[in-house]
Motif scaffolding. Structure first.
Motif, PDB file in Angstrom:
ATOM      1  N   LEU A  61       2.332   1.833  -3.616  1.00  0.00           N
ATOM      2  CA  LEU A  61       1.004   2.127  -4.298  1.00  0.00           C
ATOM      3  C   LEU A  61       0.911   3.733  -4.213  1.00  0.00           C
ATOM      4  O   LEU A  61       0.666   4.517  -5.204  1.00  0.00           O
ATOM      5  N   TRP A  62       0.912   4.063  -2.935  1.00  0.00           N
ATOM      6  CA  TRP A  62       0.547   5.676  -2.437  1.00  0.00           C
ATOM      7  C   TRP A  62       1.521   6.361  -3.163  1.00  0.00           C
ATOM      8  O   TRP A  62       1.390   7.238  -3.463  1.00  0.00           O
ATOM      9  N   LYS A 102       9.788  14.779  -6.801  1.00  0.00           N
ATOM     10  CA  LYS A 102       8.990  13.475  -6.214  1.00  0.00           C
ATOM     11  C   LYS A 102       9.706  12.609  -5.040  1.00  0.00           C
ATOM     12  O   LYS A 102      10.893  12.996  -4.550  1.00  0.00           O
ATOM     13  N   GLU A 152       0.890  -1.292   0.185  1.00  0.00           N
ATOM     14  CA  GLU A 152       0.059  -0.100  -0.026  1.00  0.00           C
ATOM     15  C   GLU A 152       1.039   1.197   0.149  1.00  0.00           C
ATOM     16  O   GLU A 152       0.512   2.375  -0.529  1.00  0.00           O
ATOM     17  N   ARG A 203       3.781   5.827  -5.560  1.00  0.00           N
ATOM     18  CA  ARG A 203       3.494   5.983  -6.841  1.00  0.00           C
ATOM     19  C   ARG A 203       2.550   6.903  -7.091  1.00  0.00           C
ATOM     20  O   ARG A 203       2.794   7.929  -8.390  1.00  0.00           O
ATOM     21  N   GLU A 204       1.614   6.718  -6.617  1.00  0.00           N
ATOM     22  CA  GLU A 204       0.236   7.978  -7.138  1.00  0.00           C
ATOM     23  C   GLU A 204       0.779   9.221  -6.732  1.00  0.00           C
ATOM     24  O   GLU A 204       0.387  10.272  -7.434  1.00  0.00           O
ATOM     25  N   ILE A 205       1.334   9.714  -5.553  1.00  0.00           N
ATOM     26  CA  ILE A 205       1.901  10.840  -5.226  1.00  0.00           C
ATOM     27  C   ILE A 205       2.992  11.448  -6.359  1.00  0.00           C
ATOM     28  O   ILE A 205       2.794  12.673  -6.723  1.00  0.00           O
ATOM     29  N   ASN A 206       3.733  10.589  -6.652  1.00  0.00           N
ATOM     30  CA  ASN A 206       4.789  11.025  -7.610  1.00  0.00           C
ATOM     31  C   ASN A 206       4.436  11.372  -9.116  1.00  0.00           C
ATOM     32  O   ASN A 206       5.045  12.170  -9.600  1.00  0.00           O
ATOM     33  N   GLU A 207       3.353  10.831  -9.431  1.00  0.00           N
ATOM     34  CA  GLU A 207       2.803  10.898 -10.859  1.00  0.00           C
ATOM     35  C   GLU A 207       2.586  12.256 -11.117  1.00  0.00           C
ATOM     36  O   GLU A 207       2.694  12.627 -12.346  1.00  0.00           O
ATOM     37  N   SER A 208       2.105  13.154 -10.114  1.00  0.00           N
ATOM     38  CA  SER A 208       1.549  14.573  -9.961  1.00  0.00           C
ATOM     39  C   SER A 208       2.657  15.516 -10.007  1.00  0.00           C
ATOM     40  O   SER A 208       2.662  16.603  -9.965  1.00  0.00           O
ATOM     41  N   ARG A 209       4.159  14.992  -9.715  1.00  0.00           N
ATOM     42  CA  ARG A 209       4.944  15.890  -9.198  1.00  0.00           C
ATOM     43  C   ARG A 209       6.188  15.798 -10.389  1.00  0.00           C
ATOM     44  O   ARG A 209       6.524  14.930 -11.070  1.00  0.00           O
TER      45      ARG A 209
END
Length: 319
Positions: free
Chosen positions: A24-25, A38, A21, A27-33
């Motif tokens: 995955l969290w 990152k 978890e 990865r989700e945070i970094n996608e928008s940075r």
């Protein structure tokens, strides 16, 4: 994701759903940075879970740096790399008494000395050819290649000194500091959040056996941190009173620090900063029981800055 969990998070911690978890969290945070913003995720313990013979992969770091050497310097790999490859299968210790595989203690003393000389030569080669190797790969690959060589050296030092009572420091604990300082250098001193067992992070620790002898004669990682960074960081100590262990509830020791916290604050969970002027925190207290036996002690006001208390914790290794 499964490959990262199984191959890059060692000592079975990749099996925990919580770590899945977390990744995955992240990865989700970094996608928008942007790349510069990152969140980076590192391991700072010794490579390959070296202290645990049943789980170790102490040859991993050496294998990785040899792949890099072959990529950037095929000629040097044919010579130095091939010599080091002959030692790969020896970078382990027995899982059990009748283990038929090769292990570190099958090497003669001369062979151990030769292995240490070769790994030093490898590090010197990478250092001397920095610009050439960066041009043949890139700076990030070079930095990881060099750090893999250093981690391989840490593994070899650990195996060399594992039963040496005269060593002046704990190879593993010192390696944690060296690896953290490398991360800080790479991250240009950005903020770091460390997750580790409190026995590694506390600023004040000693373990007494049944005879009252301290079985930790050398500095631990947290003591190194305190020495190098002083008030520049904060330790959050996680304590609990009950552990759910194979369907049996184990409680902490009588008059231990967690038990005192349980009595003093009648809440299942809480978080508070220590009041260093409170005398209760200024005396040595048991805070845990190491798997190797004995009692782990610390003076709370010296060991941690913040208490994170949960009355019950779950044991994750259930079958």
């Amino acid at each position: 994701l499964d490959s990262v969990l199984n191959n890059c998070i060692t000592c079975t911690f990749g099996q925990f759903e919580q770590n899945r978890e977390l990744l995955l969290w992240l990865r989700e945070i970094n996608e928008s940075r942007t790349l510069e913003n990152k969140v980076q995720f590192y391991g700072f313990d010794m490579s390959g879970c070296a202290p645990n013979p049943a789980l170790e992969n102490s040859s991993f770091a050496l294998s990785e740096v040899l792949k890099y050497l072959e990529e950037v310097d095929a000629e040097k790999f044919k010579d130095l790399g091939k010599k080091l490859i002959t030692f790969i299968d020896y970078l382990r210790i027995d899982d059990y008494s009748d283990d038929p595989k090769l292990q570190f203690f099958d090497l003669s003393e001369d062979e151990k000395i030769r292995l240490n000389e070769l790994i030093d030569e490898l590090i010197e080669t990478l250092s001397a050819n920095r610009e050439l190797y960066i041009n043949k790969s890139d700076e990030v690959k070079y930095l990881w290649g060099m750090q893999s060589a250093i981690c391989a050296k840490q593994n070899i030092q650990f195996l060399t000194n594992i039963f040496n009572p005269s060593q002046q420091y704990s190879v593993r604990e010192k390696s944690m500091l060296d690896n953290l300082q490398w991360i800080l250098e790479i991250e240009k001193n950005e903020k770091i959040l460390l997750f580790a067992h409190l026995a590694h992070l506390t600023k004040d620790i000693y373990v007494l056996n049944a005879e009252g002898k301290n079985v930790l004669p050398n500095n631990q990682f947290g003591e190194y941190l305190n020495e190098y960074y002083g008030s520049g960081y904060t330790v959050i100590g996680n304590f609990y009173s009950y552990l759910d262990y194979y369907e049996v509830i184990d409680s902490v020791k009588f008059n231990s620090f967690p038990e005192m916290m349980n009595k003093r604050y009648p809440y299942e969970n809480f978080y508070l900063r220590l009041d260093n002027n409170d005398s209760i925190y200024n005396k040595p207290m048991i805070f845990g029981v190491p798997s190797s036996g004995g009692d782990a002690w610390m003076t709370p006001s010296k060991g941690v800055d913040i208490i994170f208390y949960t009355e019950k914790q779950h044991y994750f290794y259930k079958e």
